[in-house]
Design an enzyme around this catalytic site. Structure first.
Site, short mmCIF file in Angstrom:
data_model
loop_
_atom_site.label_atom_id
_atom_site.label_comp_id
_atom_site.label_asym_id
_atom_site.label_seq_id
_atom_site.Cartn_x
_atom_site.Cartn_y
_atom_site.Cartn_z
N LEU A 1 0.86 -1.18 0.00
CA LEU A 1 0.00 0.00 0.00
C LEU A 1 0.90 1.24 0.00
CD1 LEU A 1 -2.66 -1.19 2.61
CD2 LEU A 1 -2.72 -1.38 0.11
N HIS A 2 1.30 1.66 -1.18
CA HIS A 2 2.31 2.71 -1.29
C HIS A 2 1.80 4.06 -0.81
CE1 HIS A 2 4.79 -0.14 -3.51
NE2 HIS A 2 3.83 -0.29 -4.42
N ASP A 3 0.81 4.61 -1.52
CA ASP A 3 0.40 5.99 -1.26
C ASP A 3 -0.24 6.22 0.10
OD1 ASP A 3 1.41 6.89 -3.67
OD2 ASP A 3 -0.46 6.49 -4.75
#
Length: 307
Positions: free
Chosen positions: A241-243
């Protein structure tokens, strides 16, 4: 977690599956007063990223947050096409309502300048989820307004990890390396969250089922969005879950470990374009290199699932 005082933020974004989860987290967190959403072409073209920002706001019934379209492409190079990951609509085919309002404008840089100039200096943070093109143009065209930014927290880059679009390069920085170099050099208070951290914040299929079973619209949509990642990528039992890490660090920085590094950006034309190097001649940037993964996931899921 003790709730932090409310902070006025602008979200600069290219929604995008994980951008959407991040925006929903911000909208569900009382600590954020979202002044507006500026869009940039990145995951998909500007018309779609702008419409998607409006669709995400509509899910939460928020017609008080303006959406302003920004850069249609990088400063000086061709952008990427990631429809194979994010779908032709940018949101993995997940159902969202139509926007409640038309975009409030198509010149994000002018809107950023006006908004920053009319607010107290240092009172607005920018949460950057995509290529840094809009912020770079602000620095170039309106440097005095850019200096009024309180802080930039951006997802991007890979320091000691391999890249995700090139051997050493991450998508957001590689999409516009020149913009990243300009922003890094601008002397802004900035924290960068690279793949070194975001790859440790991972959702499983059990997590997506839990989110969808809550019946809360933001959680249901987030679960479906992450499931779309599973459909469009292969291998492994979880997805990063990057952002959302941008909002999570802004909510509770104690869950992250940051270190000031001097970074240079590869602005060449090879597959390493956008790669970051620790370099004594580079720009000083605070970089998140550690994260308490279980704790940040708990915070994310609690916020998304709150009634």
């Amino acid at each position: 977690m003790q709730q932090n005082p409310t902070r006025t933020v602008i979200i600069d974004t290219d929604p995008g599956i994980d951008d959407a989860v991040a925006i929903l987290l911000a909208l569900k967190s009382a600590e954020f007063d979202v002044k507006g959403i500026t869009t940039v072409a990145g995951n998909i073209g500007i018309a779609t990223t702008t419409r998607n920002a409006g669709r995400i706001l509509a899910l939460e019934g928020r017609n008080d947050v303006p959406v302003i379209a920004g850069a249609t492409g990088p400063l000086s190079r061709k952008g990427f096409d990631t429809a194979d990951i994010h779908g032709n609509d940018g949101l993995g085919g997940v159902a969202f309502p139509d926007p409640l309002a038309a975009p409030a404008g198509n010149d994000a840089v002018a809107w950023l300048r006006e908004t920053l100039d009319t607010a107290d200096a240092g009172s607005i943070a920018i949460l950057a989820l995509g290529p840094l093109t809009n912020i770079a143009r602000l620095v170039q065209e309106h440097p005095d307004a850019a200096k009024r930014i309180g802080r930039v927290i951006a997802m991007g880059g890979a320091v000691y990890e391999p890249g995700n679009i090139g051997p050493r390069s991450e998508f957001n920085i590689a999409a516009d390396p020149e913009a990243a170099e300009i922003v890094f050099d601008a002397g802004l208070e900035m924290t960068l969250i690279p793949l070194d951290v975001t790859r440790k914040v991972r959702a499983t299929r059990d997590d997506t089922a839990m989110l969808q079973n809550t019946g809360v619209p933001a959680a249901v949509a987030s679960g479906a969005l992450i499931d779309a990642y599973f459909q469009s990528t292969t291998g492994g039992e979880s997805r990063p879950l990057h952002d959302p890490c941008v909002m999570l660090l802004a909510l509770d920085e104690a869950l992250f470990g940051c270190e000031t590094l001097k970074l240079s950006v590869d602005t060449g034309t090879t597959r390493d374009a956008g790669a970051l190097s620790v370099d004594e001649t580079g720009s000083s940037v605070s970089v998140a290199l550690k994260v308490e993964s279980a704790a940040v996931l708990k915070l994310l899921y609690e916020r998304l699932s709150a009634e």
